[in-house]
Write a protein that holds these residues in place. Sequence first.
Motif, short mmCIF file in Angstrom:
data_model
loop_
_atom_site.label_atom_id
_atom_site.label_comp_id
_atom_site.label_asym_id
_atom_site.label_seq_id
_atom_site.Cartn_x
_atom_site.Cartn_y
_atom_site.Cartn_z
N GLY A 51 0.83 -1.21 0.00
CA GLY A 51 0.00 0.00 0.00
C GLY A 51 0.86 1.25 0.00
N GLU A 52 0.22 2.38 -0.30
CA GLU A 52 0.93 3.66 -0.29
C GLU A 52 0.16 4.64 0.60
OE1 GLU A 52 2.55 7.16 -3.31
OE2 GLU A 52 1.61 5.35 -4.12
N VAL A 53 0.88 5.22 1.57
CA VAL A 53 0.24 6.17 2.49
C VAL A 53 0.03 7.48 1.73
CG1 VAL A 53 0.42 7.39 4.68
CG2 VAL A 53 1.36 5.06 4.46
N LEU A 54 -1.23 7.87 1.54
CA LEU A 54 -1.54 9.08 0.80
C LEU A 54 -1.55 10.30 1.71
CD1 LEU A 54 -4.40 7.69 -1.49
CD2 LEU A 54 -1.96 7.89 -2.01
N LEU A 65 -1.66 8.33 18.17
CA LEU A 65 -2.19 7.65 17.00
C LEU A 65 -2.22 8.58 15.81
CD1 LEU A 65 -5.19 5.66 18.57
CD2 LEU A 65 -2.87 4.85 18.10
N SER A 66 -2.12 7.99 14.61
CA SER A 66 -2.21 8.77 13.36
C SER A 66 -3.40 8.26 12.57
CB SER A 66 -0.93 8.61 12.54
OG SER A 66 0.19 9.09 13.25
N LEU A 67 -4.03 9.20 11.86
CA LEU A 67 -5.15 8.84 10.98
C LEU A 67 -4.65 8.97 9.55
CD1 LEU A 67 -8.17 8.10 11.02
CD2 LEU A 67 -8.68 10.54 10.79
N THR A 68 -4.64 7.82 8.83
CA THR A 68 -4.05 7.81 7.49
C THR A 68 -5.09 7.36 6.47
OG1 THR A 68 -3.34 5.51 7.58
CG2 THR A 68 -1.85 7.15 8.51
N THR A 69 -4.80 7.72 5.23
CA THR A 69 -5.51 7.12 4.10
C THR A 69 -4.46 6.40 3.26
OG1 THR A 69 -5.32 9.15 2.82
CG2 THR A 69 -7.37 8.82 4.04
N VAL A 70 -4.78 5.16 2.86
CA VAL A 70 -3.79 4.31 2.19
C VAL A 70 -4.39 3.74 0.93
CG1 VAL A 70 -2.23 2.34 2.47
CG2 VAL A 70 -2.87 3.70 4.46
N ASP A 71 -3.64 3.85 -0.16
CA ASP A 71 -4.05 3.24 -1.43
C ASP A 71 -3.61 1.77 -1.42
OD1 ASP A 71 -4.58 2.43 -3.98
OD2 ASP A 71 -3.24 3.88 -4.97
N VAL A 72 -4.57 0.83 -1.38
CA VAL A 72 -4.25 -0.61 -1.38
C VAL A 72 -4.73 -1.27 -2.66
CG1 VAL A 72 -4.18 -0.86 1.13
CG2 VAL A 72 -6.36 -1.12 -0.08
N ILE A 80 -7.05 4.09 7.76
CA ILE A 80 -6.43 3.19 8.74
C ILE A 80 -5.86 4.01 9.88
CG2 ILE A 80 -4.59 1.49 9.16
CD1 ILE A 80 -4.83 0.67 6.24
N VAL A 81 -6.20 3.62 11.10
CA VAL A 81 -5.61 4.24 12.29
C VAL A 81 -4.32 3.49 12.60
CG1 VAL A 81 -5.90 4.72 14.75
CG2 VAL A 81 -7.86 4.92 13.20
N CYS A 82 -3.21 4.25 12.75
CA CYS A 82 -1.89 3.61 12.93
C CYS A 82 -1.20 4.22 14.16
CB CYS A 82 -1.04 3.84 11.69
SG CYS A 82 0.62 3.12 11.79
N GLY A 83 -0.57 3.34 14.96
CA GLY A 83 0.12 3.81 16.16
C GLY A 83 1.63 3.89 16.00
N ALA A 88 4.33 7.99 7.68
CA ALA A 88 4.33 9.31 7.04
C ALA A 88 3.75 9.18 5.64
CB ALA A 88 5.74 9.88 6.96
N ALA A 89 3.23 10.29 5.12
CA ALA A 89 2.67 10.27 3.76
C ALA A 89 3.77 9.99 2.76
CB ALA A 89 2.00 11.63 3.48
N GLY A 90 3.40 9.28 1.69
CA GLY A 90 4.33 8.98 0.63
C GLY A 90 5.06 7.66 0.80
#
Length: 804
Positions: A51-54, A65-72, A80-83, A88-90
Amino acid sequence: MKISINRLKNHLQLTESPEEIAALLTRSGLEVEGIEEFESIKGALEGVVIGEVLTCEKHPDADKLSLTTVDVGLDTPSQIVCGAPNVAAGQKVLVAKVGTTIYPTSGDPLTLKKAKIRGQVSEGMICAEDELGLGTSHAGIMVLNTDLPNGTPASQLLEISQDQVLEIGLTPNRADAASHLGVARDLKALLGRDIILPAEGEMKKEADGPTITVEVENADDCPRYAGVVVTDLKVAPSPQWLQNFLRSLDLEPINNVVDITNFILHDLGQPLHAFDADKISEGKIIVGKLPKDTKFVTLDEKERKLSGEELMIKDPKGGLCIAGVFGGEGSGVSDETTSIFLESAYFSPDIIRKGSQFHGLKTDASFRFERGTDPNMPVYALKQAVKLLQEIAGGKVASDIVDLYPNPIEDFVIDVEYGHVNRLIGKKIEPSEVKSILESLDIQVKNETAEGLTAIAKPYRVDVTREADIIEEILRIHGFHQVLLAENLKTDYLAEHPVKDLNKLQYRLTEILSGQGYFEMITNSLTKPSYAEKSGYLDPTKSVEIYNKLSEDLGVMRQTLLFTGLEVLARNINRRQTDLKTFEFGTVYQKTEDGYKEGRRLAIFHSGNKSSESWIEPARPFAFADLYSTVEKILDKLNINIGDVSMVETAPFAYGLKLMLGQKEIGSIGLVDDKLLKLAEVRQEVFFAELDWDLLCKKASGLKSYEEISKFPEVRRDLSLVIDKTVTFDQVKSVGIKFGGKLLRRIGVFDVYQGDKIDAGKKAYALSFHLQDQENTLTDKVIDKTMSKLIQAFEKEVGALIRT
């Protein structure tokens, strides 16, 4: 033994499923007991994708916690919530999607579900190394360096190995099949395909290194010894493919050098051993023995005392390795090793078996050596191992190959007749098929005629040395399932039927004796040497002496059941249990000129009173006849008729009888001599019978003959005979049976007299004779004629005087 399907495919082309391969091998004698799935990573990362963290923002309700959007790879990105602190994005990352089961390095498997974490929806997990079972790090998520598109399965990026592993129950005779190559040889014959083996090739010296010389002290113990020096090694973990191969066989990778030797062992069946070349004293390898009680520390850090019989690999200072079994602690490969002497040998199976059994060491190498390896394989295996050392560990060849093989082991030359092939297999196999099967098994065919051929088997087939072995090879490749059973089964030999179950036979007699009030004993096979020395009838030189005896009272194996039984009687009598009926099934032992022999015996003891005193009758001591009656019942149950009976008045009896069955003594019965009773400290009379249980079992018959009950009455006539005291009733009975004809049914004795009314040295028997005809009523004339004939026989045969 475990066999990897993936590795088999390196030796021949396989399109069949593991189940089909398993069925083929089982049918040919290599029984596959199971098929296991192997995955280098548990679960094979199914459901885990690239996947790629957008985007990556702080969680609104949680600082860590971080709130991410990921291209899968889906139409819309996943939230996806990630601890992890390093997200990081990209970034390119590994994402476990909803519904995926992951197998952490530690802990239980986890199946991911769509969830809310602190109020925010999370559709999956961005994974760390330990969460996927890829390692132990949990410092942060894995950040990838890849151009593979988003949504690509993680298994493509990480080259996960999946395999099917056959578990083969290898029989001891199939030492040749204790490797992937060995199993491939059978599949070659079964499927008609060629074996794929790398060329042996030339091996040139590339660098300078330690000079190692080799000396073999006894070529019988080590017919072939090969080795080579490899330098410039970098000891490190093995590449993933090698680690996966070993783990599929339940072996733990150690380092690249050791792993290569294990790979060759399981792939080609040739054990190798790597010595640190710098630790070999004076640059000299010696194959021989070390003195008894020499101390030697093995790789498991245990100090062992040598027996002096095991074969050792040593240098001028001492032992380096128990040959073919286990390496020594001081000469093994370590992380600092840069040069090795790589050994590849053929050892005598007998000498390896001795060393392995003495030290209780069972290793993969000893398993193969003690069954027999291929004497033509050491140099080829050595060269394949060196190729891998060059590729994987950066090694360089620093010497020529040492190959000491003074007396090459010859092929097995076996003459085979087609008639014998067809007879033993049970169907006709065409000569052309016989030849084709043998050649597919690398068994050369020569001297073909209409009647047969000569087969030449390579020495790695240690189980193919006779014509019957060749026929077995033909049958297992032709297929047992292709030999149809005939409508009428038959054999070309006669066997006893029904087959006797000796355990059931013994149990049946045990029940009979127990039902008559006997108690069974089980005594020690070890006994006192003094019994044989002082008894006067046992030969002390025939006693089997125990070298590591626990005490003098347990110094030898017993030659008879008498004394151990008397010890039981003495113990009971000393505790006021004086009325005893006991028996024992036990083994006796003797030393002979040729070695040792042992045999089973049945012993019966009577001592004390048969019946206790009561108001009805006084106590009655056991008599000889009571024991004789028991023996007769035993023989009757076994359907055995006693032959000759003779008096015995020598040890161990004060008096007794010897029972014969043809020319063989079946046992003896009598009153035990007082001298022997004193040896065992027994203070009352003992009657003893010892029967040859092995002979009884051999002669016992389950078939008993019966005849129809006569419709005509039985007649009894009595006679009184005066005979010498030395004449036994059995002698009298034998004469009666011999001359009484078919009318005489049985003879009984109802009175015995010895006294002043007859001459000294004489006794009188009062006998009853029971006569019967199956077809007619007996007349006085016929009866008198029979009795007259019996009287004349008794007078002539035993010197009897008929009392009137």
